[in-house]
Scaffold this motif. Structure first.
Motif, short mmCIF file in Angstrom:
data_model
loop_
_atom_site.label_atom_id
_atom_site.label_comp_id
_atom_site.label_asym_id
_atom_site.label_seq_id
_atom_site.Cartn_x
_atom_site.Cartn_y
_atom_site.Cartn_z
N GLY A 1 -33.55 33.80 -25.75
CA GLY A 1 -32.37 33.01 -25.40
C GLY A 1 -32.08 33.12 -23.92
N TYR A 2 -32.26 34.34 -23.40
CA TYR A 2 -32.05 34.57 -21.96
C TYR A 2 -33.15 33.89 -21.14
CZ TYR A 2 -32.06 37.04 -17.49
OH TYR A 2 -32.08 37.34 -16.15
N ILE A 3 -34.40 34.06 -21.58
CA ILE A 3 -35.55 33.50 -20.85
C ILE A 3 -35.45 31.98 -20.76
CG2 ILE A 3 -38.05 33.11 -20.93
CD1 ILE A 3 -37.30 35.90 -19.98
N MET A 4 -35.14 31.34 -21.88
CA MET A 4 -35.12 29.89 -21.92
C MET A 4 -33.87 29.29 -21.26
SD MET A 4 -38.02 29.36 -23.18
CE MET A 4 -38.02 27.60 -23.49
N LYS B 1 -34.46 27.87 -15.88
CA LYS B 1 -35.59 26.95 -15.72
C LYS B 1 -36.79 27.63 -15.07
CE LYS B 1 -34.10 25.03 -11.26
NZ LYS B 1 -33.80 23.80 -10.52
N GLU B 2 -36.53 28.67 -14.23
CA GLU B 2 -37.63 29.35 -13.55
C GLU B 2 -38.55 30.07 -14.54
OE1 GLU B 2 -34.06 29.53 -10.71
OE2 GLU B 2 -34.44 29.78 -12.85
N PHE C 1 -43.14 28.20 -20.79
CA PHE C 1 -43.32 27.94 -22.23
C PHE C 1 -43.10 26.46 -22.51
CE2 PHE C 1 -41.48 32.19 -21.59
CZ PHE C 1 -42.57 32.96 -22.01
N PRO C 2 -44.04 25.63 -22.07
CA PRO C 2 -43.87 24.17 -22.23
C PRO C 2 -44.00 23.71 -23.68
CG PRO C 2 -46.04 24.70 -21.35
CD PRO C 2 -45.29 25.99 -21.40
N THR C 3 -44.67 24.52 -24.53
CA THR C 3 -44.85 24.12 -25.93
C THR C 3 -44.31 25.20 -26.86
OG1 THR C 3 -47.04 25.13 -26.08
CG2 THR C 3 -46.93 22.84 -25.31
N GLU C 4 -43.97 24.79 -28.07
CA GLU C 4 -43.46 25.73 -29.07
C GLU C 4 -44.54 26.72 -29.48
OE1 GLU C 4 -40.24 27.20 -30.95
OE2 GLU C 4 -40.26 25.35 -29.77
N LYS D 1 -47.55 34.08 -11.40
CA LYS D 1 -46.53 33.91 -10.36
C LYS D 1 -45.10 33.95 -10.93
CE LYS D 1 -49.39 31.43 -7.00
NZ LYS D 1 -50.56 32.15 -7.45
N LEU D 2 -44.89 34.84 -11.90
CA LEU D 2 -43.54 35.09 -12.39
C LEU D 2 -42.80 35.93 -11.35
CD1 LEU D 2 -41.35 35.12 -14.64
CD2 LEU D 2 -42.43 37.23 -15.48
#
Length: 295
Positions: free
Chosen positions: A41-44, A47-48, A53-56, A97-98
């Motif tokens: 929930g925090y990660i999503m 936007k950075e 995670f572009p896909t489920e 590059k996180l």
């Protein structure tokens, strides 16, 4: 490179605390899903990090990895294999590059989450020990994960530093070589001017006219000028500061010679006045440069 024994020693993680972390595993298993929900929930929400995670499908795969890492915190086995896995995770973060900022913030959030679980479900006599043990294993994890960022920064810095140092050294040597060539050229020109002066002096005795005297005086001025230039160049080669006034003086001497010759050759008044005016302007510039260099 530090071993698992080193990390446990530096963070003072005792065998009793390792056992306590292992005892917390069943409790954490119950809250594993709750943790992953809170974590993603925090990660999503940013936007950075959400863009990773572009896909489920990719998100679900990563959820399983995080859940496994979460439970490994309470595995009670913190050996060199455990350290190697963490280093691998850190390198993956660097490769994708996180931003390391999110590693730190995620760990801080996780620390709060685990502290709340312990405060709510662990018997009071073991809460403080549990919080301390969890903090230590999280600190070890954070240290190892962020070490990959430090290594990458150092690698880039030292690579850049080596390239920069090599380039600067090469340019310095090249410049020094050019200065040597310039000093040699000035020496050769000086010899030629001395020969010209000797020729003008001989001309005085042969012709005995004012033009020969002016020509000799002009050559004498140029010899003085070359002495100043050579002295400045040699001083510069020895590491002293370059004096701009010398170069302004060179131009002044050149114009002074033209003025002297123009006076005896009876040039047009306008041309003569322009030369004198230019000489006056150069004199002012010379005075300003000398004053500035003094200050």
């Amino acid at each position: 490179m530090l071993s698992a024994k080193d990390f446990k020693s530096h963070y003072e993680l005792t065998s009793e605390e390792e056992q306590l972390l292992k005892e917390l595993a069943p409790l954490m298993e119950e809250h594993k899903e709750e943790f992953t929900e809170d974590f993603y929930g925090y990660i999503m929400s940013h936007k950075e990090t959400a863009e990773f995670f572009p896909t489920e499908e990719k998100l679900d795969r990563h959820r399983k990895l995080i859940a496994r890492w979460f439970m490994d915190l309470f595995g009670g086995k913190y050996d060199d294999s455990y350290i190697r896995n963490l280093r691998h995770v850190g390198k993956v973060h660097v490769n994708i590059k996180l931003d390391g900022h999110f590693v730190n913030t995620s760990m801080a959030r996780m620390r709060r989450f685990l502290s709340e679980i312990i405060e709510s479900h662990v018997p009071q006599d073991k809460r403080e020990e549990g919080v301390i043990a969890v903090s230590k294993i999280l600190d070890i994890n954070l240290d190892i994960l962020t070490s990959s960022y430090r290594q990458e920064e150092l690698r880039k810095y030292f690579l850049s530093f080596r390239v920069e140092k090599t380039l600067v050294n090469w340019i310095e040597r090249f410049t020094y070589g050019l200065n040597l060539i310039l000093a040699l050229a000035l020496g050769v020109v000086s010899v030629a001017i001395v020969a010209l002066f000797a020729q003008d002096v001989i001309g005085i005795f042969r012709k005995a006219d004012p033009d020969s005297i002016i020509a000799a005086l002009g050559s004498l001025l140029i010899i003085w000028l070359m002495i100043e230039l050579l002295d400045t160049e040699i001083s510069h080669l020895k590491g002293r500061k370059l004096q701009i006034k010398v170069f302004v003086g060179v131009i002044m001497v050149a114009f002074l010679r033209k003025v002297l010759i123009a006076g005896f050759q009876h040039e047009e008044l306008l041309s003569f006045v322009s030369k004198v005016g230019t000489l006056l302007v150069l004199g002012i510039v010379y005075w300003l440069v000398v004053r500035a260099e003094r200050e």
